[in-house]
Design a protein around this motif. Structure first.
Motif, PDB file in Angstrom:
ATOM      1  N   THR A   1       0.488  -1.365  -0.130  1.00 27.01           N
ATOM      2  CA  THR A   1      -0.068   0.218   0.085  1.00 27.01           C
ATOM      3  C   THR A   1       1.057   1.383  -0.233  1.00 27.01           C
ATOM      4  OG1 THR A   1      -0.336  -0.103   2.485  1.00 27.01           O
ATOM      5  CG2 THR A   1      -1.838  -1.030   1.265  1.00 27.01           C
ATOM      6  N   GLU A   2       0.400   2.048  -0.143  1.00 21.27           N
ATOM      7  CA  GLU A   2       0.648   3.425  -0.207  1.00 21.27           C
ATOM      8  C   GLU A   2       1.634   4.086   0.935  1.00 21.27           C
ATOM      9  OE1 GLU A   2      -0.067   8.796  -0.676  1.00 21.27           O
ATOM     10  OE2 GLU A   2      -1.581   6.861  -0.170  1.00 21.27           O
ATOM     11  N   TRP A   3       0.539   3.439   1.815  1.00 24.34           N
ATOM     12  CA  TRP A   3       1.675   3.955   3.556  1.00 24.34           C
ATOM     13  C   TRP A   3       1.796   2.490   4.040  1.00 24.34           C
ATOM     14  CZ3 TRP A   3       1.834   8.594   6.653  1.00 24.34           C
ATOM     15  CH2 TRP A   3       1.326   9.775   6.386  1.00 24.34           C
ATOM     16  N   ARG A   4       2.742   2.627   5.101  1.00 22.56           N
ATOM     17  CA  ARG A   4       3.308   1.667   5.735  1.00 22.56           C
ATOM     18  C   ARG A   4       2.763   2.000   7.225  1.00 22.56           C
ATOM     19  NH1 ARG A   4       7.643  -1.200   4.713  1.00 22.56           N
ATOM     20  NH2 ARG A   4       6.125  -2.584   6.629  1.00 22.56           N
ATOM     21  N   SER A   5       1.553   0.938   7.223  1.00 17.93           N
ATOM     22  CA  SER A   5       0.714   2.008   8.227  1.00 17.93           C
ATOM     23  C   SER A   5       1.081   1.002   9.405  1.00 17.93           C
ATOM     24  CB  SER A   5      -0.733   2.042   7.806  1.00 17.93           C
ATOM     25  OG  SER A   5      -1.165   1.782   6.868  1.00 17.93           O
ATOM     26  N   ASP A   6       1.870  -0.050   9.461  1.00 21.74           N
ATOM     27  CA  ASP A   6       2.388  -1.032  10.271  1.00 21.74           C
ATOM     28  C   ASP A   6       3.164  -0.190  10.838  1.00 21.74           C
ATOM     29  OD1 ASP A   6       4.090  -1.089   7.863  1.00 21.74           O
ATOM     30  OD2 ASP A   6       5.037  -2.669   7.937  1.00 21.74           O
ATOM     31  N   TRP A   7       4.025   0.866  10.020  1.00 18.13           N
ATOM     32  CA  TRP A   7       5.378   1.654  11.464  1.00 18.13           C
ATOM     33  C   TRP A   7       4.462   3.045  12.074  1.00 18.13           C
ATOM     34  CZ3 TRP A   7       9.316   3.505   6.875  1.00 18.13           C
ATOM     35  CH2 TRP A   7       9.284   2.453   6.100  1.00 18.13           C
ATOM     36  N   LYS A   8       3.287   3.752  11.793  1.00 15.69           N
ATOM     37  CA  LYS A   8       2.295   4.315  12.815  1.00 15.69           C
ATOM     38  C   LYS A   8       1.955   3.038  13.691  1.00 15.69           C
ATOM     39  CE  LYS A   8      -0.395   7.811  10.961  1.00 15.69           C
ATOM     40  NZ  LYS A   8      -1.391   8.310  10.290  1.00 15.69           N
ATOM     41  N   TRP A   9       1.205   2.342  13.499  1.00 15.11           N
ATOM     42  CA  TRP A   9       0.637   1.406  14.560  1.00 15.11           C
ATOM     43  C   TRP A   9       1.906   0.948  15.720  1.00 15.11           C
ATOM     44  CZ3 TRP A   9      -3.318   0.974  16.692  1.00 15.11           C
ATOM     45  CH2 TRP A   9      -3.498   0.135  18.109  1.00 15.11           C
ATOM     46  N   ALA A  10       3.127   0.866  14.746  1.00 20.90           N
ATOM     47  CA  ALA A  10       4.305   0.805  15.631  1.00 20.90           C
ATOM     48  C   ALA A  10       4.248   1.546  16.931  1.00 20.90           C
ATOM     49  CB  ALA A  10       5.298   0.391  15.295  1.00 20.90           C
ATOM     50  N   ARG A  11       4.026   3.183  16.476  1.00 20.92           N
ATOM     51  CA  ARG A  11       4.507   4.524  17.332  1.00 20.92           C
ATOM     52  C   ARG A  11       3.159   4.211  18.478  1.00 20.92           C
ATOM     53  NH1 ARG A  11       5.672   6.237  11.938  1.00 20.92           N
ATOM     54  NH2 ARG A  11       4.050   7.405  11.907  1.00 20.92           N
ATOM     55  N   VAL A  12       2.650   3.805  18.229  1.00 20.82           N
ATOM     56  CA  VAL A  12       0.577   4.572  18.805  1.00 20.82           C
ATOM     57  C   VAL A  12       0.621   3.142  19.397  1.00 20.82           C
ATOM     58  CG1 VAL A  12      -1.766   4.545  18.149  1.00 20.82           C
ATOM     59  CG2 VAL A  12      -0.269   5.534  17.100  1.00 20.82           C
ATOM     60  N   ALA A  13       0.874   1.778  19.170  1.00 17.12           N
ATOM     61  CA  ALA A  13       0.291   0.371  19.981  1.00 17.12           C
ATOM     62  C   ALA A  13       0.803   0.785  21.497  1.00 17.12           C
ATOM     63  CB  ALA A  13       0.889  -0.660  19.262  1.00 17.12           C
ATOM     64  N   PRO A  14       2.164   0.957  21.654  1.00 17.80           N
ATOM     65  CA  PRO A  14       2.986   0.946  23.113  1.00 17.80           C
ATOM     66  C   PRO A  14       2.189   1.996  24.238  1.00 17.80           C
ATOM     67  CG  PRO A  14       4.699   1.016  21.241  1.00 17.80           C
ATOM     68  CD  PRO A  14       3.584   1.646  20.607  1.00 17.80           C
ATOM     69  N   HIS A  15       1.447   3.122  23.762  1.00 16.91           N
ATOM     70  CA  HIS A  15       0.906   3.425  24.452  1.00 16.91           C
ATOM     71  C   HIS A  15      -0.412   3.196  24.688  1.00 16.91           C
ATOM     72  CE1 HIS A  15       3.903   5.898  23.922  1.00 16.91           C
ATOM     73  NE2 HIS A  15       4.449   5.727  22.480  1.00 16.91           N
ATOM     74  N   LEU A  16      -0.836   1.959  24.812  1.00 18.21           N
ATOM     75  CA  LEU A  16      -2.285   1.877  24.639  1.00 18.21           C
ATOM     76  C   LEU A  16      -2.597   0.252  24.914  1.00 18.21           C
ATOM     77  CD1 LEU A  16      -3.326   2.113  20.638  1.00 18.21           C
ATOM     78  CD2 LEU A  16      -3.666   3.903  22.618  1.00 18.21           C
ATOM     79  N   ASN A  17      -4.155   0.195  25.877  1.00 21.47           N
ATOM     80  CA  ASN A  17      -4.058  -0.742  26.549  1.00 21.47           C
ATOM     81  C   ASN A  17      -5.733  -1.542  25.884  1.00 21.47           C
ATOM     82  OD1 ASN A  17      -4.845  -2.955  27.978  1.00 21.47           O
ATOM     83  ND2 ASN A  17      -4.795  -2.481  29.724  1.00 21.47           N
ATOM     84  N   LEU A  18      -5.684  -2.266  25.101  1.00 20.95           N
ATOM     85  CA  LEU A  18      -7.198  -1.997  24.076  1.00 20.95           C
ATOM     86  C   LEU A  18      -7.810  -3.228  24.579  1.00 20.95           C
ATOM     87  CD1 LEU A  18      -6.642  -0.906  20.358  1.00 20.95           C
ATOM     88  CD2 LEU A  18      -7.592   0.469  22.307  1.00 20.95           C
ATOM     89  N   ARG A  19      -6.587  -4.013  25.957  1.00 18.01           N
ATOM     90  CA  ARG A  19      -7.996  -5.681  26.271  1.00 18.01           C
ATOM     91  C   ARG A  19      -9.527  -5.417  26.745  1.00 18.01           C
ATOM     92  NH1 ARG A  19      -5.545 -10.133  24.858  1.00 18.01           N
ATOM     93  NH2 ARG A  19      -4.248  -9.598  23.903  1.00 18.01           N
ATOM     94  N   GLY A  20     -10.369  -6.202  25.720  1.00 14.24           N
ATOM     95  CA  GLY A  20     -11.567  -5.885  26.181  1.00 14.24           C
ATOM     96  C   GLY A  20     -12.179  -4.875  26.354  1.00 14.24           C
ATOM     97  N   LYS A  21     -11.678  -3.953  25.095  1.00  6.22           N
ATOM     98  CA  LYS A  21     -12.270  -3.002  24.880  1.00  6.22           C
ATOM     99  C   LYS A  21     -12.850  -2.874  23.436  1.00  6.22           C
ATOM    100  CE  LYS A  21      -9.651  -0.708  28.440  1.00  6.22           C
ATOM    101  NZ  LYS A  21      -9.473   0.158  28.122  1.00  6.22           N
ATOM    102  N   ARG A  22     -14.450  -2.141  23.583  1.00  3.09           N
ATOM    103  CA  ARG A  22     -15.194  -2.021  22.117  1.00  3.09           C
ATOM    104  C   ARG A  22     -14.686  -0.484  22.149  1.00  3.09           C
ATOM    105  NH1 ARG A  22     -19.382  -0.413  24.409  1.00  3.09           N
ATOM    106  NH2 ARG A  22     -20.262  -3.855  24.412  1.00  3.09           N
ATOM    107  N   VAL A  23     -14.275  -0.721  20.812  1.00  7.39           N
ATOM    108  CA  VAL A  23     -13.585   0.677  19.911  1.00  7.39           C
ATOM    109  C   VAL A  23     -14.129   1.539  19.241  1.00  7.39           C
ATOM    110  CG1 VAL A  23     -11.495   1.175  18.935  1.00  7.39           C
ATOM    111  CG2 VAL A  23     -11.166  -0.720  20.519  1.00  7.39           C
ATOM    112  N   LEU A  24     -14.309   2.471  18.843  1.00  9.05           N
ATOM    113  CA  LEU A  24     -14.901   3.284  17.693  1.00  9.05           C
ATOM    114  C   LEU A  24     -13.432   3.655  17.175  1.00  9.05           C
ATOM    115  CD1 LEU A  24     -17.009   4.535  15.110  1.00  9.05           C
ATOM    116  CD2 LEU A  24     -17.270   6.636  17.059  1.00  9.05           C
TER     117      LEU A  24
END
Length: 320
Positions: A100-123
């Motif tokens: 794809t145009e964006w390496r969105s996995d790179w952005k996710w790698a920057r964002v994910a360490p700061h999150l706790n999504l376990r069991g969450k309902r997400v929008l």
């Protein structure tokens, strides 16, 4: 027809139940009105071969593995290519690499360490083709609803969902304005790459807050500039060749906006420049990309002479 009954069942008994009950009729109505290219994109979806994923990786990227001979893989490649251009990704689907145009996995790698999504309902607001939705499930989210009015992105999501039918992720062709006011039903709300497209960014922040349960978390990613809390760039016309860019605040100004919208525990967890390795033209997105939007002689500036794209990630919480 896309059957939203599993989503309705998932949301039964939640604050979102009443809203969910009307979604099937709304989606059917929108599909009937459609889009000029919807028939062509539906043909691409219909051409997807029957395959079963024996291995699914949503943690390290988005990869589906399973038995697939060369002829079937060629059919899969052509069907997915029929949904070009692909902006967010990448996807690895039975040996087909959707670059794809964006390496969105790179952005996710920057964002994910700061999150706790376990069991969450997400929008996920402005979810694009749903790449991050799958990654959110990989991070432990209980369910993820993405909204984006772009019909091509909707169809791209359906292509992946075709091979992941049992996972609790749904893409709805809606804008944030299409949601009922004061939903208060999501534990975490994402808005990534949306705020700078809004003519009224403060209203956008209030609308995001209305989607959250009390104590819920906002994850906001947007373009920023350097400066103090008074520094906000308003492009005269285009920014990096985009006409629909309105406000680029400094990080300090952005944090102030988020606090003024009523959020607490406001933190900037990442700031990074977008590079031409992260956003670029590929065979799956053959149009111009970031390298064409930066000044040829100075990549610290856009072709308009404005500061090159820099992005910040803000996390914040709605008061309990």
């Amino acid at each position: 027809m896309i059957d939203l009954a599993p989503l309705v069942r998932r949301l039964a008994g939640s604050p979102l139940a009443d809203w969910a009950n009307g979604l099937q009729a709304d989606l059917n109505n929108r599909l009937e009105k459609g889009h000029g290219d919807l028939q062509r994109w539906q043909a691409a979806l219909n051409a997807l071969p029957v395959l079963t994923a024996s291995e699914v990786d949503l943690v390290h990227g988005l990869a589906l593995e399973g038995d697939c001979d060369d002829s079937t893989r060629h059919q899969l490649h052509d069907a997915l290519m029929g949904l070009s251009p692909w902006r967010k990704g990448p996807f690895n689907v039975f040996g087909v690499h959707v670059d794809t145009e964006w390496r969105s996995d790179w952005k996710w790698a920057r964002v994910a360490p700061h999150l706790n999504l376990r069991g969450k309902r997400v929008l996920d607001v402005g979810c694009g083709n749903g790449y991050y939705q799958w990654r959110m499930l990989g991070a432990g989210a209980e369910s993820v609803i993405g909204i984006d009015p772009n019909w091509l992105f909707f169809c791209q999501f359906q292509a992946l969902s075709h091979y992941l039918p049992a996972l609790p992720a749904w893409h709805l062709p809606l804008a944030l304005e299409d949601l009922p006011p004061n939903l208060q039903g999501f534990d975490t709300v994402f808005s990534m790459g949306v705020l700078y497209h809004r003519r009224s960014p403060i209203d956008h922040l209030f609308a995001l807050k209305d989607c959250l349960v009390k104590g819920g978390e906002l994850v906001l990613e947007t373009l920023v500039v350097t400066g103090d809390e008074r520094q906000v760039l308003v492009p005269e016309d285009r920014y990096a060749q985009m006409r629909n860019v309105w406000f680029l605040p400094s990080v300090a100004a952005l944090e102030l906006w988020v606090r003024r919208a009523g959020f607490i525990d406001v933190k900037c967890v990442d700031v990074s420049y977008t590079t031409t390795d992260e956003q670029r033209s590929t065979p799956w997105m053959r149009y111009q990309s970031l390298e064409h939007f930066l000044a040829p002689e100075d990549h610290t500036k856009t072709v308009e002479g404005l500061p090159a794209p820099m992005r910040a990630v803000i996390t914040a919480r709605k008061p309990a």
